[in-house]
Design a protein around this motif. Sequence first.
Motif, PDB file in Angstrom:
ATOM      1  N   LEU A 116     -31.861  80.886 -91.845  1.00  0.00           N
ATOM      2  CA  LEU A 116     -31.189  79.811 -92.565  1.00  0.00           C
ATOM      3  C   LEU A 116     -32.183  78.697 -92.870  1.00  0.00           C
ATOM      4  CD1 LEU A 116     -28.667  78.155 -93.526  1.00  0.00           C
ATOM      5  CD2 LEU A 116     -28.440  77.410 -91.133  1.00  0.00           C
ATOM      6  N   MET A 117     -32.176  78.237 -94.105  1.00  0.00           N
ATOM      7  CA  MET A 117     -32.970  77.074 -94.477  1.00  0.00           C
ATOM      8  C   MET A 117     -32.071  76.127 -95.273  1.00  0.00           C
ATOM      9  SD  MET A 117     -36.599  76.688 -96.567  1.00  0.00           S
ATOM     10  CE  MET A 117     -36.019  77.524 -98.045  1.00  0.00           C
ATOM     11  N   ILE A 118     -32.011  74.867 -94.824  1.00  0.00           N
ATOM     12  CA  ILE A 118     -31.225  73.844 -95.510  1.00  0.00           C
ATOM     13  C   ILE A 118     -32.179  72.739 -95.945  1.00  0.00           C
ATOM     14  CG2 ILE A 118     -29.282  72.243 -95.347  1.00  0.00           C
ATOM     15  CD1 ILE A 118     -28.287  73.876 -92.945  1.00  0.00           C
ATOM     16  N   ILE A 119     -32.109  72.356 -97.212  1.00  0.00           N
ATOM     17  CA  ILE A 119     -33.004  71.333 -97.743  1.00  0.00           C
ATOM     18  C   ILE A 119     -32.188  70.130 -98.202  1.00  0.00           C
ATOM     19  CG2 ILE A 119     -34.761  70.801 -99.469  1.00  0.00           C
ATOM     20  CD1 ILE A 119     -35.386  73.785 -99.601  1.00  0.00           C
ATOM     21  N   ASP A 120     -32.360  69.013 -97.495  1.00  0.00           N
ATOM     22  CA  ASP A 120     -31.806  67.722 -97.918  1.00  0.00           C
ATOM     23  C   ASP A 120     -30.312  67.752 -98.219  1.00  0.00           C
ATOM     24  OD1 ASP A 120     -34.345  66.728 -97.675  1.00  0.00           O
ATOM     25  OD2 ASP A 120     -34.811  66.866 -99.801  1.00  0.00           O
ATOM     26  N   ASP A 121     -29.565  68.583 -97.521  1.00  0.00           N
ATOM     27  CA  ASP A 121     -28.121  68.686 -97.776  1.00  0.00           C
ATOM     28  C   ASP A 121     -27.816  68.985 -99.243  1.00  0.00           C
ATOM     29  OD1 ASP A 121     -27.577  68.236 -95.161  1.00  0.00           O
ATOM     30  OD2 ASP A 121     -26.642  66.280 -95.411  1.00  0.00           O
ATOM     31  N   ALA A 122     -28.772  69.581 -99.950  1.00  0.00           N
ATOM     32  CA  ALA A 122     -28.581  69.849-101.372  1.00  0.00           C
ATOM     33  C   ALA A 122     -28.666  71.335-101.704  1.00  0.00           C
ATOM     34  CB  ALA A 122     -29.617  69.094-102.197  1.00  0.00           C
ATOM     35  N   PHE A 123     -29.361  72.099-100.870  1.00  0.00           N
ATOM     36  CA  PHE A 123     -29.551  73.520-101.127  1.00  0.00           C
ATOM     37  C   PHE A 123     -29.710  74.243 -99.795  1.00  0.00           C
ATOM     38  CE2 PHE A 123     -32.390  77.158-101.437  1.00  0.00           C
ATOM     39  CZ  PHE A 123     -31.812  77.909-102.453  1.00  0.00           C
ATOM     40  N   PHE A 124     -29.191  75.468 -99.729  1.00  0.00           N
ATOM     41  CA  PHE A 124     -29.458  76.292 -98.549  1.00  0.00           C
ATOM     42  C   PHE A 124     -29.595  77.742 -98.961  1.00  0.00           C
ATOM     43  CE2 PHE A 124     -24.802  76.647 -98.674  1.00  0.00           C
ATOM     44  CZ  PHE A 124     -24.587  77.989 -98.359  1.00  0.00           C
ATOM     45  N   THR A 125     -30.338  78.500 -98.162  1.00  0.00           N
ATOM     46  CA  THR A 125     -30.416  79.945 -98.318  1.00  0.00           C
ATOM     47  C   THR A 125     -30.151  80.560 -96.957  1.00  0.00           C
ATOM     48  OG1 THR A 125     -31.807  81.849 -98.927  1.00  0.00           O
ATOM     49  CG2 THR A 125     -32.938  79.946 -98.007  1.00  0.00           C
ATOM     50  N   LEU A 126     -29.393  81.635 -96.947  1.00  0.00           N
ATOM     51  CA  LEU A 126     -28.974  82.292 -95.707  1.00  0.00           C
ATOM     52  C   LEU A 126     -28.985  83.790 -95.932  1.00  0.00           C
ATOM     53  CD1 LEU A 126     -27.705  82.253 -92.826  1.00  0.00           C
ATOM     54  CD2 LEU A 126     -25.470  82.092 -93.960  1.00  0.00           C
ATOM     55  N   GLY A 127     -29.586  84.532 -95.009  1.00  0.00           N
ATOM     56  CA  GLY A 127     -29.596  85.986 -95.135  1.00  0.00           C
ATOM     57  C   GLY A 127     -30.563  86.638 -94.178  1.00  0.00           C
ATOM     58  N   SER A 128     -30.925  87.882 -94.491  1.00  0.00           N
ATOM     59  CA  SER A 128     -31.772  88.661 -93.584  1.00  0.00           C
ATOM     60  C   SER A 128     -33.253  88.507 -93.878  1.00  0.00           C
ATOM     61  CB  SER A 128     -31.402  90.151 -93.679  1.00  0.00           C
ATOM     62  OG  SER A 128     -31.663  90.654 -94.985  1.00  0.00           O
TER      63      SER A 128
END
Length: 222
Positions: A116-128
């Motif tokens: 999981l990567m969250i950037i500035d409460d504006a974008f995230f990516t989640l997966g394997s």
Amino acid sequence: MVPASHDTVKALGHGTSMPNQDKELESELARERAHQERMKEVERHEFKEREDGAPPELVRKPKALTPNTNPRSNADIAKELDSLGIKTLVASLWTYDHDGVSKGEKYREIYIHSKLMIIDDAFFTLGSANLNLRSMAVDAEINIGCDDPRLSKNLRSRVFTMHTDDAIRCNGGDGGHHAIQEAFDAWVKLLSENRISKDDQKPCKGFLIPFEDKRTSNMRIA
């Protein structure tokens, strides 16, 4: 993967979290730097023909002006990150046997394959997929990417709360600069307290323990 892991945490200013690998690498770098200096010293000499027929003699040449290509030390990286206003924490997830059923070690490291990567409460990516070129472009992985600030903020708040057992000021609040600064300071304090709890085999608050890996290896896997 030990050298690659060390490269990553060192770039984040936490090379000493892998003390044995860090010490081994620093020793190798010191030997390499010493060898380079010896070679440079040899290169700074040249033979000068003598007019009296005697064998040529060595003369010292001016030291060449070359850029400093030596790898950066932990102190150099920390200074650079500080000048950029970048603060980082590296932690691992551990669970404690609150029920008291284990007969030995009370702690066990948690393994989670998802990233999981969250950037500035504006974008995230989640997966394997790992966050590198191989996983994103070559391996058979699947991730989602989302640019909805509402979902990003909600996810950050829930994950921070879960990992810290809803410790005070640890969920990042509204995500503003002041709230995140408070959360960072609270995480630093929480990780320090959890390290002591783990060493004493007592319950920790949440699941976060400062990352430490004492392995060492010279083998690099592409």
